[in-house]
Scaffold this active site. Structure first.
Site, PDB file in Angstrom:
ATOM      1  N   ASP A 149       5.886   0.826 -10.966  1.00  0.00           N
ATOM      2  CA  ASP A 149       5.576   1.122 -12.374  1.00  0.00           C
ATOM      3  C   ASP A 149       6.673   1.981 -12.986  1.00  0.00           C
ATOM      4  O   ASP A 149       6.993   1.875 -14.160  1.00  0.00           O
ATOM      5  CB  ASP A 149       4.300   1.967 -12.524  1.00  0.00           C
ATOM      6  CG  ASP A 149       3.093   1.393 -11.854  1.00  0.00           C
ATOM      7  OD1 ASP A 149       3.017   0.160 -11.748  1.00  0.00           O
ATOM      8  OD2 ASP A 149       2.219   2.190 -11.443  1.00  0.00           O
ATOM      9  N   HIS A 193       2.384   3.719  -9.320  1.00  0.00           N
ATOM     10  CA  HIS A 193       2.920   2.927  -8.206  1.00  0.00           C
ATOM     11  C   HIS A 193       4.441   3.040  -8.283  1.00  0.00           C
ATOM     12  O   HIS A 193       5.006   3.150  -9.376  1.00  0.00           O
ATOM     13  CB  HIS A 193       2.626   1.430  -8.357  1.00  0.00           C
ATOM     14  CG  HIS A 193       1.194   1.018  -8.405  1.00  0.00           C
ATOM     15  ND1 HIS A 193       0.469   0.964  -9.560  1.00  0.00           N
ATOM     16  CD2 HIS A 193       0.364   0.584  -7.428  1.00  0.00           C
ATOM     17  CE1 HIS A 193      -0.754   0.522  -9.303  1.00  0.00           C
ATOM     18  NE2 HIS A 193      -0.854   0.288  -8.009  1.00  0.00           N
TER      19      HIS A 193
HETATM   20  C1  XLS Z   1      -6.453  -2.859  -8.947  1.00  0.00           C
HETATM   21  C2  XLS Z   1      -6.503  -1.486  -8.455  1.00  0.00           C
HETATM   22  C3  XLS Z   1      -5.173  -0.762  -8.461  1.00  0.00           C
HETATM   23  C4  XLS Z   1      -5.235   0.500  -7.655  1.00  0.00           C
HETATM   24  C5  XLS Z   1      -3.913   1.092  -7.333  1.00  0.00           C
HETATM   25  O1  XLS Z   1      -7.464  -3.511  -9.182  1.00  0.00           O
HETATM   26  O2  XLS Z   1      -7.455  -0.818  -9.203  1.00  0.00           O
HETATM   27  O3  XLS Z   1      -4.753  -0.533  -9.758  1.00  0.00           O
HETATM   28  O4  XLS Z   1      -6.011   1.483  -8.290  1.00  0.00           O
HETATM   29  O5  XLS Z   1      -3.117   0.223  -6.626  1.00  0.00           O
END
Ligand code: XLS
Ligand code: CA
Ligand code: CA
Length: 438
Positions: free
Chosen positions: A105, A102
């Site tokens: 991140d 993301h």
């Molecule tokens: C959260 C989601 C997230 C997505 C990406 O539960 O799994 O991590 O994979 O935003």
């Protein structure tokens, strides 16, 4: 400092099933050809940045338990740089061909939206160099539209259009970044797109807002010439009580309603499938059957817990059945296996990150080898084909071709005096057969 974080860990190599070395692969042999492609190309494993490098082991009851050196650096941009170095040294040692992240991140949010974009650009300059140096590729990029309190009532489904506009800017930026890094997909998970109570929620309005947002995303993809797939990630609940992208079928209905079914596919997560009351294999089968299969977030839940535990996968049979379904349909196009999985909070050592990913890659490799046997042996496929044999005969073909009306079929059933006999579904026999491949 971060460069030395994984110093004591050797490069992970394949040593075969009898190896006693916990820091080695037993099944994941990247160049071994399985079903016509190298294992690494079939599985397309990706390490996710958020659980593995951004998360510090905190939970709702307590502080972080992981001592990651980059979290101790006060300056957020400096911390992001050290985190990036550590991440790429991890990818290299593990031998994972892909990663996912993301925007937030990899680079810190600034004081303004413009500063956040600028922070991202600076770190992406470095990420691009690391990718060139190591050959590690981007499976997908995504924007975090859920952590900042501005998104507490949703991003695209927020009652305030200014939040919608803010989210649009973040997504546009991350789509540009994903294109620049030659990412193979772009993911949208609707973290806060849902509701807590219908007393303050206009569901129809929020659906139209989401439809508008996704339409703009699809238009922008074509405008910038992004060739990868756009993926929506279903999840039924958590953090909201009810998430709009509940499961693959709900996403498909939504896409059709807004004329977007050719523009988006799904990124299916194992743990989210379970939370929606389906098996992982169900979600994969549904997406394949409806032409919306994209990619996988490979993890597992806990049978006794009703929330998103995001554990590393470790069940060879479950993995094999999903891979059997997927490989029978031709395997991944642009998708892959993203380890959207986190360590348990007590697994605090650097080497624990390796054990988790080694185990995940090994269980996938093992699942792939089992799926290969199942496919080549054809026993399961033949049984399935036999069950539907009638549809290859004139009656079945005419029905599906639309040659008979309800009344004509009724006449035919009466004139022929049809009295079809029930046939066993043979479930237990098939379960035993599947187990024989393990
Ligand atoms: C959260 C989601 C997230 C997505 C990406 O539960 O799994 O991590 O994979 O935003
Ligand atoms: Ca996920
Ligand atoms: Ca999850």
């Amino acid at each position: 400092m971060a460069e030395s974080y994984f110093d004591r860990i050797p490069t992970i190599r394949y040593e075969g099933p009898s190896s006693e070395n916990p820091l080695a692969f037993r099944y994941y042999e990247k160049d071994r050809v399985v079903l016509g492609k190298k294992m690494s190309e079939q599985l397309r494993c990706a390490v996710c940045y958020w659980h593995t490098f951004a998360w510090n082991g905190s939970d709702v009851f307590g502080a972080g338990t992981f001592d990651r050196p980059w979290h101790r650096i006060a300056d957020p941009m400096e911390s992001a740089q050290e985190k990036l170095k550590a991440a790429f040294s991890f990818f290299e040692k593990l031998g994972a061909p892909y990663f996912t992240f993301h925007d937030r991140d990899i680079a810190p949010e600034g004081r303004t939206l413009a500063e956040s974009h600028a922070n991202l650009d600076k770190i992406i300059d470095l990420a691009e160099k690391e990718m060139a140096r190591t050959g590690v590729k981007l499976l997908w990029g995504t924007a975090n539209l859920f952590s900042n309190p501005r998104y507490m009532s949703g991003a695209a489904s927020n009652p305030d259009p200014e939040v919608f506009a803010y989210a649009a800017s973040q997504v546009r930026k991350m789509m540009d970044v994903t294109l620049r890094l030659k990412g193979e997909n772009y993911v949208l998970w609707g973290g806060r797109e849902g509701y807590e109570t219908l007393l303050n929620t206009d569901m129809g309005h929020e659906g139209d807002q989401l439809g508008r947002f996704f339409t703009m995303v699809a238009e922008y993809k074509h405008k910038i010439g992004f060739k990868g797939h756009l993926l929506i990630e279903p999840k039924p609940k958590e953090p909201t009580k009810h998430q709009y992208d509940f499961d693959s079928a709900t996403v498909y209905a939504f896409l059709q309603r807004y004329g977007l079914e050719k523009e988006f596919k799904v990124n299916i997560e194992a743990n989210h499938a379970i939370l929606s009351g389906h098996s992982f294999q169900h979600e994969v089968s549904y997406a394949l059957a409806n032409g919306i299969f994209g990619s996988l977030d490979i993890n597992r839940g806990d049978n006794l817990l009703g929330w998103d535990t995001d554990q590393f996968p470790n069940d060879p049979l479950e993995t094999a059945l999903v891979l059997f379904t997927l490989m029978s349909a031709g395997g991944f196009q642009t998708g892959g296996m993203n380890f959207d999985a986190k360590l348990r909070r007590q697994s605090i050592e650097p080497e624990d990150l390796f054990h988790a990913h080694i185990g995940g890659m090994d269980v996938l490799a093992r699942g792939l080898l089992i799926a290969e046997k199942m496919i080549q042996d054809k026993a399961l496929t033949k049984k399935l084909e036999q069950r539907y044999e009638g549809w290859n005969q004139p009656l079945g073909k005419d029905i599906l071709a639309g040659k008979l009306s309800l009344a004509e079929l009724s006449d035919l059933a009466l004139s022929k005096g049809l009295d079809p006999k029930a046939k066993s579904g043979r479930q237990e026999m098939l379960e035993n057969l599947a187990n024989r491949y393990i």
